[in-house]
Design a protein around this motif. Structure first.
Motif, PDB file in Angstrom:
ATOM      1  N   THR A   1      -1.627  27.073   6.267  1.00  0.00           N
ATOM      2  CA  THR A   1      -1.656  28.361   6.965  1.00  0.00           C
ATOM      3  C   THR A   1      -2.432  28.279   8.271  1.00  0.00           C
ATOM      4  OG1 THR A   1      -3.591  29.083   5.672  1.00  0.00           O
ATOM      5  CG2 THR A   1      -1.418  29.676   4.827  1.00  0.00           C
ATOM      6  N   ARG A   2      -3.259  27.252   8.418  1.00  0.00           N
ATOM      7  CA  ARG A   2      -3.994  27.053   9.665  1.00  0.00           C
ATOM      8  C   ARG A   2      -3.057  26.783  10.827  1.00  0.00           C
ATOM      9  NH1 ARG A   2      -7.856  22.005  11.228  1.00  0.00           N
ATOM     10  NH2 ARG A   2      -5.867  20.999  10.821  1.00  0.00           N
ATOM     11  N   ALA A  35       3.340  27.286   5.409  1.00  0.00           N
ATOM     12  CA  ALA A  35       3.013  27.592   4.018  1.00  0.00           C
ATOM     13  C   ALA A  35       2.820  26.277   3.268  1.00  0.00           C
ATOM     14  CB  ALA A  35       4.135  28.408   3.372  1.00  0.00           C
ATOM     15  N   THR A  86       1.641  25.004  -4.595  1.00  0.00           N
ATOM     16  CA  THR A  86       1.544  26.404  -5.021  1.00  0.00           C
ATOM     17  C   THR A  86       1.560  26.522  -6.545  1.00  0.00           C
ATOM     18  OG1 THR A  86       3.943  26.689  -4.769  1.00  0.00           O
ATOM     19  CG2 THR A  86       2.555  27.329  -2.911  1.00  0.00           C
ATOM     20  N   ARG A 128      -7.993  32.172  -8.089  1.00  0.00           N
ATOM     21  CA  ARG A 128      -8.868  32.685  -7.026  1.00  0.00           C
ATOM     22  C   ARG A 128      -9.256  31.571  -6.056  1.00  0.00           C
ATOM     23  NH1 ARG A 128      -7.440  37.544  -7.401  1.00  0.00           N
ATOM     24  NH2 ARG A 128      -8.354  38.849  -9.022  1.00  0.00           N
ATOM     25  N   LEU A 130      -6.304  30.366  -3.944  1.00  0.00           N
ATOM     26  CA  LEU A 130      -6.020  31.271  -2.829  1.00  0.00           C
ATOM     27  C   LEU A 130      -7.031  31.089  -1.698  1.00  0.00           C
ATOM     28  CD1 LEU A 130      -5.023  34.451  -4.839  1.00  0.00           C
ATOM     29  CD2 LEU A 130      -3.569  33.242  -3.195  1.00  0.00           C
ATOM     30  N   GLU A 131      -8.283  30.916  -2.046  1.00  0.00           N
ATOM     31  CA  GLU A 131      -9.304  30.674  -1.015  1.00  0.00           C
ATOM     32  C   GLU A 131      -8.997  29.392  -0.242  1.00  0.00           C
ATOM     33  OE1 GLU A 131     -14.030  29.478  -0.635  1.00  0.00           O
ATOM     34  OE2 GLU A 131     -13.283  30.284  -2.517  1.00  0.00           O
ATOM     35  N   SER A 154      -6.162  27.906   0.136  1.00  0.00           N
ATOM     36  CA  SER A 154      -4.898  27.982   0.857  1.00  0.00           C
ATOM     37  C   SER A 154      -4.897  28.992   1.993  1.00  0.00           C
ATOM     38  CB  SER A 154      -3.767  28.332  -0.117  1.00  0.00           C
ATOM     39  OG  SER A 154      -3.680  27.377  -1.146  1.00  0.00           O
ATOM     40  N   LEU A 155      -5.685  30.073   1.865  1.00  0.00           N
ATOM     41  CA  LEU A 155      -5.686  31.125   2.882  1.00  0.00           C
ATOM     42  C   LEU A 155      -6.789  30.950   3.923  1.00  0.00           C
ATOM     43  CD1 LEU A 155      -5.024  34.273   0.635  1.00  0.00           C
ATOM     44  CD2 LEU A 155      -3.361  32.894   1.900  1.00  0.00           C
ATOM     45  N   ILE A 156      -7.954  30.467   3.496  1.00  0.00           N
ATOM     46  CA  ILE A 156      -9.100  30.345   4.399  1.00  0.00           C
ATOM     47  C   ILE A 156      -9.249  28.932   4.946  1.00  0.00           C
ATOM     48  CG2 ILE A 156     -11.611  30.651   4.578  1.00  0.00           C
ATOM     49  CD1 ILE A 156     -11.417  32.858   2.527  1.00  0.00           C
ATOM     50  N   ASN A 157      -8.705  27.951   4.230  1.00  0.00           N
ATOM     51  CA  ASN A 157      -8.701  26.555   4.674  1.00  0.00           C
ATOM     52  C   ASN A 157     -10.091  25.947   4.858  1.00  0.00           C
ATOM     53  OD1 ASN A 157      -5.741  26.099   5.038  1.00  0.00           O
ATOM     54  ND2 ASN A 157      -5.995  27.802   6.470  1.00  0.00           N
ATOM     55  N   GLU A 172       9.349  26.458  -1.756  1.00  0.00           N
ATOM     56  CA  GLU A 172       8.352  26.020  -0.778  1.00  0.00           C
ATOM     57  C   GLU A 172       9.053  25.483   0.467  1.00  0.00           C
ATOM     58  OE1 GLU A 172       4.590  24.593  -3.581  1.00  0.00           O
ATOM     59  OE2 GLU A 172       5.861  23.105  -2.587  1.00  0.00           O
TER      60      GLU A 172
END
Length: 269
Positions: A144-145, A149, A155, A165, A168-169, A171-174, A238
């Motif tokens: 995501t950076r 995806a 995933t 949790r 997700l951290e 994968s979303l915040i990297n 994916e």
């Protein structure tokens, strides 16, 4: 004594008399970034391993300073408007590589130094059966950076390894994870001092190679049976999502930002 099955090109493979295969990513000048030729060669090498009934263990590693920095962003950026088509091909090969590793009867051991990032690096770590890392190794989801995806089945595999949790951290915040952090999260089997990575890897490989191969293969199959079927089902979705996102303005901006070593500015386009 080793049989040098693939001695040149983007993938190196040798298999010794004890049934230990060593597959090395061999694009050190690109931090072993994945492109289509490497992925094709990778799949071919894993299928060679499938064809060897006496295979006991497969070891994955990378030549040069890094295990694998993920997709080859310079190659991706050079494709311009043709990037979605290129990524459809690349992700198809990556899907086949991951599925072949999961389905390989012999245990797969990843030996990681430097960066393991993106579908190529981080994804292979999640798809391996056991992972040994140097204490200076770093781990990054990273998709995501760059406006993409996750792929390589992460995933499914990542939440199974670390929980929803934390997945997700990651994968979303990297966040860039240290080897110690990755070990605590359950991503790794073992961490070794930098100078002892090869020895620690060989210790684990030796124990596997001396084990009962049918029992190890059956145990691996049973452990992966439910999860592996979910990975197989998720891989096409994916790939479709990655190809779709690669045509967006944000994806082009993300790739440019990585190449130019700056923070991206995403607009949602």
């Amino acid at each position: 004594m080793s049989d040098e099955v693939v001695g040149s090109g983007p993938i190196l493979l040798d298999i010794d008399d004890a049934g230990v295969a060593r597959l090395r990513l061999n694009r050190p000048e690109a931090s072993n970034g994945l492109d289509v030729p490497l992925l094709r060669a990778f799949h071919d090498a894993v299928m060679v391993c499938h064809s060897r009934p006496g295979l006991r263990v497969l070891v994955l590693s990378g030549e040069g300073k890094h295990f694998c920095a993920g997709g080859d962003v310079k190659t991706f950026a050079s494709k311009g408007e043709a990037l979605p088509d290129y990524l459809r091909e690349a992700t198809s090969w990556l899907q086949m590589v991951v599925q072949a590793l999961v389905n390989l009867p012999a245990p797969v051991v990843a030996s990681v130094h430097g960066f393991a990032a993106g579908g190529g690096g981080f994804g292979l770590v999640c798809a391996a059966d056991l992972v040994v890392a140097a204490e200076s190794a770093k781990f990054l989801g990273g998709a995501t950076r760059v406006g993409m995806a996750p792929d390589a089945g992460t995933t499914v595999t990542l939440p199974a390894l670390v929980g929803l949790r934390k997945a997700l951290e990651i994968s979303l915040i990297n966040p860039v994870l240290t080897a110690a952090e990755a070990l605590d999260l359950g991503l790794l089997t073992s961490v070794a001092p930098d100078g002892e990575l090869a020895a620690r890897t060989d210790e684990i490989v030796g124990r596997l190679a001396a084990g009962a191969p049918r029992a190890l293969a059956a145990t691996k199959r049973l452990m992966w049976s439910g999860l592996g079927s979910r990975v197989e089902a998720q891989l096409p979705e994916e790939a479709r999502t990655v190809a779709e996102l690669s045509g967006t303005a944000d994806a082009r901006e993300g790739l440019a930002a990585v190449i130019e070593r700056r923070d991206p500015t995403f607009t949602g386009g």
